[in-house]
Design a protein around this motif. Sequence first.
Motif, PDB file in Angstrom:
ATOM      1  N   LYS A   1     -14.851 -51.989  48.050  1.00  0.00           N
ATOM      2  CA  LYS A   1     -13.237 -51.802  48.095  1.00  0.00           C
ATOM      3  C   LYS A   1     -12.990 -50.386  46.741  1.00  0.00           C
ATOM      4  CE  LYS A   1     -10.123 -54.264  44.390  1.00  0.00           C
ATOM      5  NZ  LYS A   1      -9.617 -54.819  43.690  1.00  0.00           N
ATOM      6  N   ASP A   2     -13.662 -50.030  46.876  1.00  0.00           N
ATOM      7  CA  ASP A   2     -13.447 -48.398  45.969  1.00  0.00           C
ATOM      8  C   ASP A   2     -13.208 -48.161  46.870  1.00  0.00           C
ATOM      9  OD1 ASP A   2     -15.134 -48.526  42.861  1.00  0.00           O
ATOM     10  OD2 ASP A   2     -13.084 -49.764  42.941  1.00  0.00           O
ATOM     11  N   ASP A   3     -13.834 -47.894  48.176  1.00  0.00           N
ATOM     12  CA  ASP A   3     -13.604 -46.807  49.474  1.00  0.00           C
ATOM     13  C   ASP A   3     -12.310 -47.595  49.531  1.00  0.00           C
ATOM     14  OD1 ASP A   3     -15.978 -45.737  48.606  1.00  0.00           O
ATOM     15  OD2 ASP A   3     -16.515 -45.991  50.418  1.00  0.00           O
ATOM     16  N   ARG A   4     -12.095 -48.227  49.849  1.00  0.00           N
ATOM     17  CA  ARG A   4     -10.663 -48.989  50.100  1.00  0.00           C
ATOM     18  C   ARG A   4      -9.484 -48.258  49.700  1.00  0.00           C
ATOM     19  NH1 ARG A   4     -13.413 -53.580  51.891  1.00  0.00           N
ATOM     20  NH2 ARG A   4     -13.223 -54.430  49.712  1.00  0.00           N
ATOM     21  N   THR A   5      -9.749 -48.316  48.348  1.00  0.00           N
ATOM     22  CA  THR A   5      -8.404 -48.287  47.442  1.00  0.00           C
ATOM     23  C   THR A   5      -8.849 -45.725  48.090  1.00  0.00           C
ATOM     24  OG1 THR A   5      -8.841 -49.636  45.984  1.00  0.00           O
ATOM     25  CG2 THR A   5      -7.362 -47.663  45.044  1.00  0.00           C
ATOM     26  N   LEU A   6      -9.764 -45.951  48.189  1.00  0.00           N
ATOM     27  CA  LEU A   6      -9.466 -44.511  48.897  1.00  0.00           C
ATOM     28  C   LEU A   6      -9.139 -43.828  49.496  1.00  0.00           C
ATOM     29  CD1 LEU A   6      -9.111 -41.321  47.201  1.00  0.00           C
ATOM     30  CD2 LEU A   6     -11.608 -42.296  48.414  1.00  0.00           C
ATOM     31  N   SER A   7      -8.890 -45.071  50.260  1.00  0.00           N
ATOM     32  CA  SER A   7      -8.842 -44.557  51.591  1.00  0.00           C
ATOM     33  C   SER A   7      -7.200 -44.454  51.881  1.00  0.00           C
ATOM     34  CB  SER A   7      -9.307 -45.468  53.357  1.00  0.00           C
ATOM     35  OG  SER A   7      -8.783 -45.987  53.678  1.00  0.00           O
ATOM     36  N   LYS A   8      -6.421 -45.575  51.508  1.00  0.00           N
ATOM     37  CA  LYS A   8      -5.056 -45.480  51.351  1.00  0.00           C
ATOM     38  C   LYS A   8      -4.945 -45.096  50.505  1.00  0.00           C
ATOM     39  CE  LYS A   8      -5.146 -51.154  51.596  1.00  0.00           C
ATOM     40  NZ  LYS A   8      -4.864 -52.650  50.516  1.00  0.00           N
ATOM     41  N   PHE A   9      -5.157 -44.676  49.473  1.00  0.00           N
ATOM     42  CA  PHE A   9      -4.440 -43.560  48.950  1.00  0.00           C
ATOM     43  C   PHE A   9      -4.314 -42.002  49.679  1.00  0.00           C
ATOM     44  CE2 PHE A   9      -5.169 -38.965  46.490  1.00  0.00           C
ATOM     45  CZ  PHE A   9      -4.489 -39.446  45.896  1.00  0.00           C
ATOM     46  N   MET A  10      -5.810 -41.611  50.401  1.00  0.00           N
ATOM     47  CA  MET A  10      -5.684 -41.003  51.062  1.00  0.00           C
ATOM     48  C   MET A  10      -4.368 -41.032  52.220  1.00  0.00           C
ATOM     49  SD  MET A  10     -10.092 -40.991  51.293  1.00  0.00           S
ATOM     50  CE  MET A  10      -9.946 -39.276  53.136  1.00  0.00           C
ATOM     51  N   SER A  11      -4.444 -42.220  53.214  1.00  0.00           N
ATOM     52  CA  SER A  11      -3.052 -42.224  53.975  1.00  0.00           C
ATOM     53  C   SER A  11      -1.947 -42.140  53.349  1.00  0.00           C
ATOM     54  CB  SER A  11      -3.308 -44.013  54.474  1.00  0.00           C
ATOM     55  OG  SER A  11      -4.394 -43.935  55.200  1.00  0.00           O
ATOM     56  N   LEU A  12      -1.958 -42.479  52.174  1.00  0.00           N
ATOM     57  CA  LEU A  12      -0.642 -42.163  51.380  1.00  0.00           C
ATOM     58  C   LEU A  12       0.047 -40.669  51.522  1.00  0.00           C
ATOM     59  CD1 LEU A  12       1.786 -42.936  50.339  1.00  0.00           C
ATOM     60  CD2 LEU A  12       0.586 -42.859  47.919  1.00  0.00           C
ATOM     61  N   VAL A  13      -0.865 -39.913  51.409  1.00  0.00           N
ATOM     62  CA  VAL A  13      -1.510 -38.532  50.927  1.00  0.00           C
ATOM     63  C   VAL A  13      -0.942 -37.756  52.035  1.00  0.00           C
ATOM     64  CG1 VAL A  13      -2.351 -36.925  50.053  1.00  0.00           C
ATOM     65  CG2 VAL A  13      -2.050 -38.573  48.615  1.00  0.00           C
ATOM     66  N   LEU A  14      -1.571 -37.377  53.554  1.00  0.00           N
ATOM     67  CA  LEU A  14      -2.107 -37.362  54.431  1.00  0.00           C
ATOM     68  C   LEU A  14      -0.833 -37.852  55.572  1.00  0.00           C
ATOM     69  CD1 LEU A  14      -5.673 -37.081  54.421  1.00  0.00           C
ATOM     70  CD2 LEU A  14      -4.296 -35.292  54.180  1.00  0.00           C
ATOM     71  N   ARG A  15      -0.321 -38.703  55.441  1.00  0.00           N
ATOM     72  CA  ARG A  15       0.705 -39.434  56.129  1.00  0.00           C
ATOM     73  C   ARG A  15       2.193 -39.379  56.251  1.00  0.00           C
ATOM     74  NH1 ARG A  15      -2.577 -44.689  58.472  1.00  0.00           N
ATOM     75  NH2 ARG A  15      -1.633 -44.348  60.267  1.00  0.00           N
ATOM     76  N   HIS A  16       2.279 -39.698  54.760  1.00  0.00           N
ATOM     77  CA  HIS A  16       3.333 -40.250  54.221  1.00  0.00           C
ATOM     78  C   HIS A  16       4.298 -39.220  53.339  1.00  0.00           C
ATOM     79  CE1 HIS A  16       2.462 -43.297  56.826  1.00  0.00           C
ATOM     80  NE2 HIS A  16       1.827 -44.049  56.557  1.00  0.00           N
ATOM     81  N   ALA A  17       3.512 -39.228  52.131  1.00  0.00           N
ATOM     82  CA  ALA A  17       3.948 -38.784  51.210  1.00  0.00           C
ATOM     83  C   ALA A  17       2.836 -37.718  49.872  1.00  0.00           C
ATOM     84  CB  ALA A  17       4.245 -40.189  50.654  1.00  0.00           C
ATOM     85  N   PRO A  18       2.962 -36.301  50.590  1.00  0.00           N
ATOM     86  CA  PRO A  18       2.089 -35.692  50.215  1.00  0.00           C
ATOM     87  C   PRO A  18       2.372 -35.046  48.722  1.00  0.00           C
ATOM     88  CG  PRO A  18       2.687 -34.508  51.700  1.00  0.00           C
ATOM     89  CD  PRO A  18       3.099 -35.624  51.947  1.00  0.00           C
ATOM     90  N   GLU A  19       3.457 -35.482  48.393  1.00  0.00           N
ATOM     91  CA  GLU A  19       4.083 -34.717  47.364  1.00  0.00           C
ATOM     92  C   GLU A  19       3.724 -36.165  46.226  1.00  0.00           C
ATOM     93  OE1 GLU A  19       7.215 -37.371  49.065  1.00  0.00           O
ATOM     94  OE2 GLU A  19       5.744 -35.870  49.849  1.00  0.00           O
ATOM     95  N   THR A  20       3.037 -37.143  46.732  1.00  0.00           N
ATOM     96  CA  THR A  20       2.956 -38.191  45.470  1.00  0.00           C
ATOM     97  C   THR A  20       1.556 -37.435  45.011  1.00  0.00           C
ATOM     98  OG1 THR A  20       1.411 -39.631  46.361  1.00  0.00           O
ATOM     99  CG2 THR A  20       3.795 -40.344  46.616  1.00  0.00           C
ATOM    100  N   ALA A  21       0.802 -37.122  45.749  1.00  0.00           N
ATOM    101  CA  ALA A  21      -0.018 -36.054  45.349  1.00  0.00           C
ATOM    102  C   ALA A  21      -0.224 -34.867  44.529  1.00  0.00           C
ATOM    103  CB  ALA A  21      -1.406 -36.365  45.591  1.00  0.00           C
ATOM    104  N   GLY A  22       0.583 -34.006  44.218  1.00  0.00           N
ATOM    105  CA  GLY A  22       1.028 -33.059  43.934  1.00  0.00           C
ATOM    106  C   GLY A  22       0.720 -31.884  45.642  1.00  0.00           C
ATOM    107  N   LEU A  23       0.777 -31.947  46.731  1.00  0.00           N
ATOM    108  CA  LEU A  23       0.198 -31.791  47.301  1.00  0.00           C
ATOM    109  C   LEU A  23       1.117 -31.766  48.798  1.00  0.00           C
ATOM    110  CD1 LEU A  23      -3.326 -33.212  48.481  1.00  0.00           C
ATOM    111  CD2 LEU A  23      -3.803 -31.256  46.891  1.00  0.00           C
ATOM    112  N   ALA A  24       1.025 -30.768  49.533  1.00  0.00           N
ATOM    113  CA  ALA A  24       2.138 -30.149  50.403  1.00  0.00           C
ATOM    114  C   ALA A  24       1.424 -30.146  51.878  1.00  0.00           C
ATOM    115  CB  ALA A  24       2.762 -29.235  50.214  1.00  0.00           C
TER     116      ALA A  24
END
Length: 190
Positions: A3-26
């Motif tokens: 489960k924790d890996d699924r949560t991390l994977s979803k976070f990575m998808s969000l940041v690397l595919r859709h909204a990097p700014e949500t993690a302060g990244l570009a």
Amino acid sequence: MPKDDRTLSKFMSLVLRHAPETAGLALDAQGWVGLDDLVKAAFERFGADRQDIERVVKESDKQRFVIDGNRIRASQGHSVSVDLGLAAAVPPPTLWHGTASANQAGILGSGLEKRSRQHVHLSADHDTARKVAMRRAGPWVIVQVDTKAMVRENYQFYCSENGVWLTDAVPARFLSVFETFSRPGRQGKD
């Protein structure tokens, strides 16, 4: 994947595919971000470290991410503009698209559209399309894409690093229903 890996994977998808700014990244022009920068953002949010991110990349059955040295990106599925540097490729004669049956009429009426994404995503085999469909609420439909005919009409295809076939659109005339199903293991026209 735990489960924790699924949560991390979803976070990575969000940041690397859709909204990097949500993690302060570009993301750079090709969709890459520094692995250390992603690790820092994941640590701040979840206490995840580099080993956790590398495990998610390695163990994901979808292989959505790729690490190259000290950088990481999503293989496809971006809603932000990136150039993955993929060369046009000749697809197999048939590709597949799995989705919820509720989408069938719209797809057969107007084709497959990329909408907010950069490309339409197609599977190389029927079994993968079935798994993709089942990520949504059922019942489901598998649509067959006549890529041989599309290539004859000069449509371009690209194959991402994880084997997902990409194109700009699939007009309805190249689509046909291959299978409808409502439970895993049950095939045929429901």
